[in-house]
Design a protein around this motif. Structure first.
Motif, mmCIF file in Angstrom:
data_model
loop_
_atom_site.group_PDB
_atom_site.id
_atom_site.type_symbol
_atom_site.label_atom_id
_atom_site.label_comp_id
_atom_site.label_asym_id
_atom_site.label_seq_id
_atom_site.Cartn_x
_atom_site.Cartn_y
_atom_site.Cartn_z
ATOM 1 N N THR A 210 -16.965 -12.090 37.757
ATOM 2 C CA THR A 210 -15.880 -11.187 37.322
ATOM 3 C C THR A 210 -15.035 -10.720 38.507
ATOM 4 N N LEU A 211 -14.831 -11.584 39.476
ATOM 5 C CA LEU A 211 -14.100 -11.195 40.683
ATOM 6 C C LEU A 211 -12.677 -10.733 40.371
ATOM 7 N N ASP A 212 -12.094 -11.286 39.298
ATOM 8 C CA ASP A 212 -10.732 -10.896 38.916
ATOM 9 C C ASP A 212 -10.658 -9.417 38.534
ATOM 10 N N GLN A 213 -11.766 -8.875 38.021
ATOM 11 C CA GLN A 213 -11.800 -7.473 37.624
ATOM 12 C C GLN A 213 -11.778 -6.525 38.821
ATOM 13 N N PHE A 214 -12.103 -7.063 39.990
ATOM 14 C CA PHE A 214 -12.051 -6.244 41.199
ATOM 15 C C PHE A 214 -10.605 -5.976 41.609
ATOM 16 N N ILE A 215 -9.709 -6.937 41.329
ATOM 17 C CA ILE A 215 -8.300 -6.828 41.708
ATOM 18 C C ILE A 215 -7.459 -6.150 40.633
ATOM 19 N N THR A 216 -7.840 -6.316 39.365
ATOM 20 C CA THR A 216 -7.047 -5.830 38.228
ATOM 21 C C THR A 216 -6.627 -4.366 38.319
ATOM 22 N N PRO A 217 -7.500 -3.437 38.743
ATOM 23 C CA PRO A 217 -7.089 -2.026 38.787
ATOM 24 C C PRO A 217 -5.855 -1.757 39.654
ATOM 25 N N LEU A 218 -5.592 -2.617 40.628
ATOM 26 C CA LEU A 218 -4.450 -2.407 41.527
ATOM 27 C C LEU A 218 -3.104 -2.582 40.830
ATOM 28 N N THR A 219 -3.128 -3.100 39.614
ATOM 29 C CA THR A 219 -1.878 -3.246 38.843
ATOM 30 C C THR A 219 -1.498 -1.939 38.152
ATOM 31 N N SER A 220 -2.374 -0.952 38.200
ATOM 32 C CA SER A 220 -2.122 0.333 37.543
ATOM 33 C C SER A 220 -1.676 1.380 38.558
ATOM 34 N N SER A 221 -0.522 1.976 38.317
ATOM 35 C CA SER A 221 -0.020 3.025 39.216
ATOM 36 C C SER A 221 -0.904 4.267 39.131
ATOM 37 N N THR A 222 -1.477 4.529 37.949
ATOM 38 C CA THR A 222 -2.375 5.680 37.785
ATOM 39 C C THR A 222 -3.612 5.522 38.661
ATOM 40 N N PHE A 223 -4.155 4.312 38.675
ATOM 41 C CA PHE A 223 -5.334 4.051 39.499
ATOM 42 C C PHE A 223 -4.989 4.198 40.982
ATOM 43 N N ILE A 224 -3.841 3.700 41.387
ATOM 44 C CA ILE A 224 -3.426 3.770 42.791
ATOM 45 C C ILE A 224 -3.257 5.221 43.238
ATOM 46 N N VAL A 225 -2.582 6.027 42.402
ATOM 47 C CA VAL A 225 -2.374 7.438 42.731
ATOM 48 C C VAL A 225 -3.717 8.167 42.799
ATOM 49 N N SER A 226 -4.579 7.894 41.825
ATOM 50 C CA SER A 226 -5.904 8.520 41.798
ATOM 51 C C SER A 226 -6.706 8.153 43.035
ATOM 52 N N THR A 227 -6.640 6.880 43.428
ATOM 53 C CA THR A 227 -7.379 6.408 44.593
ATOM 54 C C THR A 227 -6.823 6.998 45.884
ATOM 55 N N LEU A 228 -5.517 7.186 45.934
ATOM 56 C CA LEU A 228 -4.907 7.831 47.100
ATOM 57 C C LEU A 228 -5.459 9.240 47.275
ATOM 58 N N TYR A 229 -5.568 9.960 46.173
ATOM 59 C CA TYR A 229 -6.120 11.316 46.251
ATOM 60 C C TYR A 229 -7.588 11.269 46.655
ATOM 61 N N LEU A 230 -8.360 10.413 45.965
ATOM 62 C CA LEU A 230 -9.797 10.332 46.226
ATOM 63 C C LEU A 230 -10.096 9.843 47.639
ATOM 64 N N GLY A 231 -9.295 8.892 48.120
ATOM 65 C CA GLY A 231 -9.542 8.306 49.434
ATOM 66 C C GLY A 231 -9.054 9.151 50.591
ATOM 67 N N VAL A 232 -7.770 9.512 50.546
ATOM 68 C CA VAL A 232 -7.164 10.207 51.686
ATOM 69 C C VAL A 232 -7.515 11.696 51.700
#
Length: 303
Positions: A210-232
Motif C-alpha cells: 500500500t505504498l501509494d497510500q503513504f503519498i495520497t494524504p499530500l494531495t489534501s490541503s487540510t492534511f498539509i495544514v494540520s501537519t504543519l501545525y503538528l510538525g512545526v
C-alpha cells in the motif's frame, strides 16, 4: 535575572500546554487522511527538516562531543518513541476518553519519579494542588459519562505505560539539561523520531503493498495544514519550550501545566467543532487552573 528566567520558564510551560491543547484538533483532522504512523512520520519529518535549516546555516549551534549520547538516546526512547508508540497502540484498544483520564495522571507520576531520581521535594500544599488539577480533568471526563473500563487491561496498560514514559522523559530531560542545551536535546529527539517512524511506516506499506497510500494524504490541503501545525508548532516548538522550561523549573512544577491542555482542547472543540461547553466542563476547568496556580504559588513559597 534568575527570577526573570523562572517567569519565562512558566510562560514557556503555559504556551506549551496551549499548543498541545490545540494539537488534538489538528491530529483529529490529519487522521481523517492518514493512519497514525504515517501522520507521525510526516509530523517528525517536517519538524526535523525545519530545525535543520538554522543548524545548517550556523544559527543554532550543536555540540555533542564528549557528552553522554547514550543517555540522550534513552531519553528519545521514552519520548517521542515510547510515548507515541504506546499511546497509538493503546488507543486502538481503548477510548480517547480513557487516554485523557490516564494522561491527566502524568503530573503525579512525574512528581513521584522526580522525588526518587532528582530528589525534588514538594510541600503538602503543592501535592494537594497537583492532585486538584488531576481531579479537575478526571471530573470533566467522568461527568461526560465516560470512565475507565478496567476489563480492557491491555489497552489501559499501554496507555498507562505511555504516561509513565512521558513522565520519565520530563525527569530525565531535567537531569540531562545540565549537560545538553535545549536545542541539542530537541534536535536529536526529533531526528530519532523521524527516522524511526519513517522506517516503521514504510516497512508496513511495503509489506502490505500500500505504498501509494503513504503519498495520497499530500494531495489534501487540510492534511498539509494540520501537519504543519503538528510538525512545526506542536512538535518542534513545544519540544524547545518544554526543554527550556525544564532547564529552569522543577519537573513536577512543569508537568502540572499539561492538564491545562484539557481546557484548551475543550475551548478549541467549542470554537471549531461546535461542541457544547457544559457547566461541569467549567467547574473542572476551574479546578485545573486552581491546581496549577497552587502548584506554582506554593512552589515559589518553598524557595
Amino acid at each position: 535575572m534568575k527570577h526573570k528566567g523562572t517567569k519565562l520558564a512558566y510562560l514557556s510551560a503555559l504556551l506549551n500546554a496551549v499548543i498541545i491543547g490545540f494539537s488534538f484538533l489538528f491530529a483529529k483532522m490529519a487522521l481523517d487522511y492518514a493512519d497514525p504512523m504515517d501522520t507521525l512520520t510526516y509530523r517528525f519529518a517536517l519538524s526535523f527538516a525545519v530545525m535543520s535549516i538554522p543548524v545548517m546555516f550556523g544559527r543554532v549551534t550543536l555540540n555533542y562531543r564528549g557528552k553522554p549520547l547514550s543517555k540522550l538516546l534513552l531519553l528519545a526512547l521514552m519520548y517521542p518513541l515510547g510515548f507515541f508508540t504506546l499511546q497509538t497502540f493503546g488507543l486502538q484498544q481503548a477510548t480517547s476518553s480513557e487516554g485523557g483520564i490516564l494522561y491527566a495522571t502524568t503530573p503525579i507520576l512525574t512528581m513521584v519519579l522526580a522525588s526518587v531520581f532528582l530528589k525534588e521535594s514538594t510541600t503538602v500544599l503543592q501535592k494537594l494542588s497537583i492532585f486538584l488539577s488531576v481531579f479537575g480533568v478526571v471530573f470533566i471526563f467522568m461527568m461526560k459519562g465516560t470512565g475507565i473500563d478496567w476489563t480492557n487491561i491491555q489497552g489501559i496498560s499501554l496507555l498507562f505505560l505511555s504516561c509513565l514514559a512521558f513522565a520519565g522523559y520530563g525527569v530525565m530531560a531535567r537531569s540531562l539539561l545540565r549537560t545538553f542545551s535545549p536545542a541539542e536535546i530537541s534536535y536529536l529527539m526529533l531526528g530519532i523520531g523521524f527516522v524511526t517512524f519513517l522506517v516503521i511506516s514504510l516497512t508496513d506499506h511495503v509489506t502490505t503493498g500500500t505504498l501509494d497510500q503513504f503519498i495520497t494524504p499530500l494531495t489534501s490541503s487540510t492534511f498539509i495544514v494540520s501537519t504543519l501545525y503538528l510538525g512545526v508548532i506542536s512538535s518542534l516548538l513545544t519540544s524547545l519550550l518544554a526543554n527550556y522550561a525544564l532547564s529552569k523549573i522543577e519537573a513536577s512544577n512543569m508537568s502540572v501545566f499539561s492538564n491545562l491542555s484539557t481546557i484548551v482542547s475543550i475551548t478549541a472543540g467549542s470554537l471549531f467543532l461546535r461542541e457544547e461547553i457544559t457547566i461541569y466542563s467549567i467547574i473542572g476547568s476551574v479546578l485545573i487552573i486552581a491546581g496549577v496556580v497552587g502548584t506554582v504559588f506554593w512552589g515559589q513559597k518553598k524557595t
